[in-house]
Motif scaffolding. Structure first.
Motif, PDB file in Angstrom:
ATOM      1  N   PHE A   1     -17.452   9.827   4.641  1.00 23.33           N
ATOM      2  CA  PHE A   1     -16.156  10.002   3.998  1.00 23.33           C
ATOM      3  C   PHE A   1     -15.934   8.920   2.944  1.00 23.33           C
ATOM      4  O   PHE A   1     -16.292   7.756   3.152  1.00 23.33           O
ATOM      5  N   PHE A   2     -15.329   9.307   1.823  1.00 31.08           N
ATOM      6  CA  PHE A   2     -14.990   8.375   0.754  1.00 31.08           C
ATOM      7  C   PHE A   2     -13.470   8.313   0.620  1.00 31.08           C
ATOM      8  O   PHE A   2     -12.813   9.358   0.603  1.00 31.08           O
ATOM      9  N   SER A   3     -12.940   7.090   0.511  1.00 34.94           N
ATOM     10  CA  SER A   3     -11.487   6.917   0.473  1.00 34.94           C
ATOM     11  C   SER A   3     -11.060   5.929  -0.604  1.00 34.94           C
ATOM     12  O   SER A   3     -11.826   5.054  -1.007  1.00 34.94           O
ATOM     13  N   ASN A   4      -9.813   6.093  -1.035  1.00 33.42           N
ATOM     14  CA  ASN A   4      -9.164   5.161  -1.949  1.00 33.42           C
ATOM     15  C   ASN A   4      -7.926   4.586  -1.278  1.00 33.42           C
ATOM     16  O   ASN A   4      -7.218   5.293  -0.548  1.00 33.42           O
ATOM     17  N   ILE A   5      -7.672   3.298  -1.538  1.00 32.20           N
ATOM     18  CA  ILE A   5      -6.406   2.683  -1.148  1.00 32.20           C
ATOM     19  C   ILE A   5      -5.583   2.532  -2.417  1.00 32.20           C
ATOM     20  O   ILE A   5      -6.047   1.937  -3.399  1.00 32.20           O
ATOM     21  N   ASN A   6      -4.369   3.074  -2.419  1.00 34.98           N
ATOM     22  CA  ASN A   6      -3.491   3.015  -3.586  1.00 34.98           C
ATOM     23  C   ASN A   6      -2.438   1.925  -3.392  1.00 34.98           C
ATOM     24  O   ASN A   6      -1.594   2.028  -2.491  1.00 34.98           O
ATOM     25  N   PHE A   7      -2.516   0.895  -4.224  1.00 32.18           N
ATOM     26  CA  PHE A   7      -1.582  -0.233  -4.173  1.00 32.18           C
ATOM     27  C   PHE A   7      -0.535  -0.101  -5.279  1.00 32.18           C
ATOM     28  O   PHE A   7      -0.789   0.508  -6.319  1.00 32.18           O
ATOM     29  N   LYS A   8       0.624  -0.724  -5.041  1.00 36.54           N
ATOM     30  CA  LYS A   8       1.643  -0.782  -6.089  1.00 36.54           C
ATOM     31  C   LYS A   8       2.439  -2.068  -5.953  1.00 36.54           C
ATOM     32  O   LYS A   8       2.764  -2.500  -4.848  1.00 36.54           O
ATOM     33  N   ASN A   9       2.729  -2.685  -7.108  1.00 33.65           N
ATOM     34  CA  ASN A   9       3.586  -3.860  -7.148  1.00 33.65           C
ATOM     35  C   ASN A   9       4.992  -3.386  -7.496  1.00 33.65           C
ATOM     36  O   ASN A   9       5.241  -2.952  -8.620  1.00 33.65           O
ATOM     37  N   PRO A  10       5.934  -3.428  -6.541  1.00 34.26           N
ATOM     38  CA  PRO A  10       7.280  -2.911  -6.805  1.00 34.26           C
ATOM     39  C   PRO A  10       8.055  -3.721  -7.847  1.00 34.26           C
ATOM     40  O   PRO A  10       9.020  -3.215  -8.425  1.00 34.26           O
TER      41      PRO A  10
ATOM     42  N   ILE B   1       0.849  -1.184   0.000  1.00 32.75           N
ATOM     43  CA  ILE B   1       0.000   0.000   0.000  1.00 32.75           C
ATOM     44  C   ILE B   1       0.887   1.238   0.000  1.00 32.75           C
ATOM     45  O   ILE B   1       1.728   1.420   0.886  1.00 32.75           O
ATOM     46  N   GLU B   2       0.699   2.057  -1.027  1.00 27.41           N
ATOM     47  CA  GLU B   2       1.477   3.291  -1.166  1.00 27.41           C
ATOM     48  C   GLU B   2       0.884   4.414  -0.320  1.00 27.41           C
ATOM     49  O   GLU B   2       1.603   5.190   0.290  1.00 27.41           O
ATOM     50  N   SER B   3      -0.457   4.510  -0.321  1.00 27.52           N
ATOM     51  CA  SER B   3      -1.102   5.591   0.426  1.00 27.52           C
ATOM     52  C   SER B   3      -2.598   5.339   0.512  1.00 27.52           C
ATOM     53  O   SER B   3      -3.155   4.506  -0.212  1.00 27.52           O
ATOM     54  N   VAL B   4      -3.226   6.101   1.401  1.00 26.94           N
ATOM     55  CA  VAL B   4      -4.686   6.147   1.519  1.00 26.94           C
ATOM     56  C   VAL B   4      -5.098   7.600   1.308  1.00 26.94           C
ATOM     57  O   VAL B   4      -4.494   8.507   1.884  1.00 26.94           O
ATOM     58  N   ILE B   5      -6.099   7.813   0.460  1.00 25.60           N
ATOM     59  CA  ILE B   5      -6.575   9.164   0.178  1.00 25.60           C
ATOM     60  C   ILE B   5      -8.045   9.283   0.598  1.00 25.60           C
ATOM     61  O   ILE B   5      -8.903   8.571   0.080  1.00 25.60           O
ATOM     62  N   ILE B   6      -8.322  10.161   1.550  1.00 26.10           N
ATOM     63  CA  ILE B   6      -9.709  10.502   1.892  1.00 26.10           C
ATOM     64  C   ILE B   6     -10.078  11.659   0.978  1.00 26.10           C
ATOM     65  O   ILE B   6      -9.686  12.802   1.211  1.00 26.10           O
TER      66      ILE B   6
ATOM     67  N   ASP C   1       5.756  -2.621 -11.173  1.00 27.95           N
ATOM     68  CA  ASP C   1       5.303  -1.218 -11.182  1.00 27.95           C
ATOM     69  C   ASP C   1       3.810  -1.087 -11.484  1.00 27.95           C
ATOM     70  O   ASP C   1       3.321   0.003 -11.798  1.00 27.95           O
ATOM     71  N   GLU C   2       3.082  -2.210 -11.393  1.00 31.98           N
ATOM     72  CA  GLU C   2       1.633  -2.164 -11.600  1.00 31.98           C
ATOM     73  C   GLU C   2       0.975  -1.431 -10.441  1.00 31.98           C
ATOM     74  O   GLU C   2       1.318  -1.647  -9.279  1.00 31.98           O
ATOM     75  N   GLU C   3       0.029  -0.561 -10.764  1.00 32.99           N
ATOM     76  CA  GLU C   3      -0.675   0.198  -9.747  1.00 32.99           C
ATOM     77  C   GLU C   3      -2.153  -0.177  -9.730  1.00 32.99           C
ATOM     78  O   GLU C   3      -2.725  -0.508 -10.766  1.00 32.99           O
ATOM     79  N   LEU C   4      -2.746  -0.113  -8.553  1.00 23.06           N
ATOM     80  CA  LEU C   4      -4.146  -0.488  -8.386  1.00 23.06           C
ATOM     81  C   LEU C   4      -4.777   0.450  -7.371  1.00 23.06           C
ATOM     82  O   LEU C   4      -4.199   0.718  -6.317  1.00 23.06           O
TER      83      LEU C   4
END
Length: 201
Positions: free
Chosen positions: A89-98, A76-81, A101-104
Motif C-alpha cells: 500500500f502507498f499512502s500520503n500524509i496531508n499536513f496544513k499550517n492553520p 495533519i489534515e488527512s491520510v490517503i491510501i 494555510d501552507e500545505e504539505l
C-alpha cells in the motif's frame, strides 16, 4: 477524486507471517474491510496512539515526529491510501499550517501514516480502486453452514492449491479466513475469486 473514509476496526496477529500484524481498516458505508500487514513496532505504536490515556515512559518515534509537527505549527489534515502495487500500500500524509494555510504532502508507509493519523485524530481515506482490489466484503450474519457446505480443510491457512476448489468452497474458505483473522489467506482467496469472475465476464 471521490475518497472513501476508513475507520480502524482493530489489529490482530498475522497467522502466516511471523512477527507481523494485520491492521484492519473498514469502509463504514459498505463494510468492506481493508487488511494491511504491518510490523510489531508499528502495531504497538498505533495501539498506543488509540489509547490516549497510556503514555510510554519515553517518546516513541511517532510521538517524537508528532511533537515536531506541532512545534512547526502544522497539523495533519488527512491520510490517503492512494495505491496498492504488488501487495504494497502507498499512502500520503496531508499536513496544513492553520496560521499560514501552507500545505504539505509527504509520502509515507501506510503503517506510519496511520500511526500519525491516530495521534492527530485525522481521518483516513482510500480510493475506490484500492477498495476494489484489496478490500474484503464479508457478511457476518451468515446462516449456519450445513454439513454439505463444510470443506475438508482443517486449517484455512493450510490451503495452497486453489485451482481444484469450486467457487462455493473458495467463498466458504474466505469467510472462515476472515473469522479467524487470517487476512493474508483471505486476500489470496479473494484474488482467486476475482480472477475466476473476470474469466466468466
Amino acid at each position: 477524486m471521490d475518497y472513501k473514509k476508513l475507520i480502524i476496526r482493530g489489529i490482530s496477529y498475522s497467522q502466516t507471517q511471523s512477527g507481523a500484524y494485520a491492521l484492519l481498516l473498514e469502509h463504514e458505508e459498505t463494510s468492506v474491510k481493508l487488511p494491511v500487514v504491518i510490523g510489531n513496532f508499528e502495531a504497538q505504536s498505533i495501539s498506543l496512539g488509540l489509547e490516549k490515556d497510556i503514555n510510554p515512559p519515553r517518546p516513541l518515534t511517532h510521538d517524537l515526529f508528532t511533537q515536531f509537527v506541532k512545534n512547526a505549527n502544522f497539523q495533519i489534515e488527512s491520510v490517503i491510501i492512494y495505491q496498492i502495487k504488488d501487495g504494497v500500500f502507498f499512502s500520503n500524509i496531508n499536513f496544513k499550517n492553520p496560521l499560514s494555510d501552507e500545505e504539505l504532502i509527504l509520502d509515507a508507509r501506510t503503517s506510519d501514516a496511520v500511526a500519525m493519523a491516530v495521534r492527530f485524530d485525522a481521518p483516513i481515506f482510500t480510493t475506490s480502486d484500492v477498495l476494489n482490489e484489496a478490500g474484503i466484503l464479508l457478511e457476518l450474519d451468515e446462516a449456519p453452514k450445513s454439513e454439505e457446505d463444510e470443506t475438508d480443510f482443517e486449517n484455512v491457512s493450510d490451503v495452497n492449491d486453489l485451482s481444484g476448489l469450486t467457487s462455493e468452497e473458495l467463498n466458504t474458505l474466505l469467510a472462515d479466513a476472515v473469522k479467524e483473522e487470517d487476512f493474508d489467506t483471505a486476500l489470496r482467496l479473494q484474488e482467486e475469486i476475482k480472477r475466476r469472475n473476470k474469466k466468466i465476464e
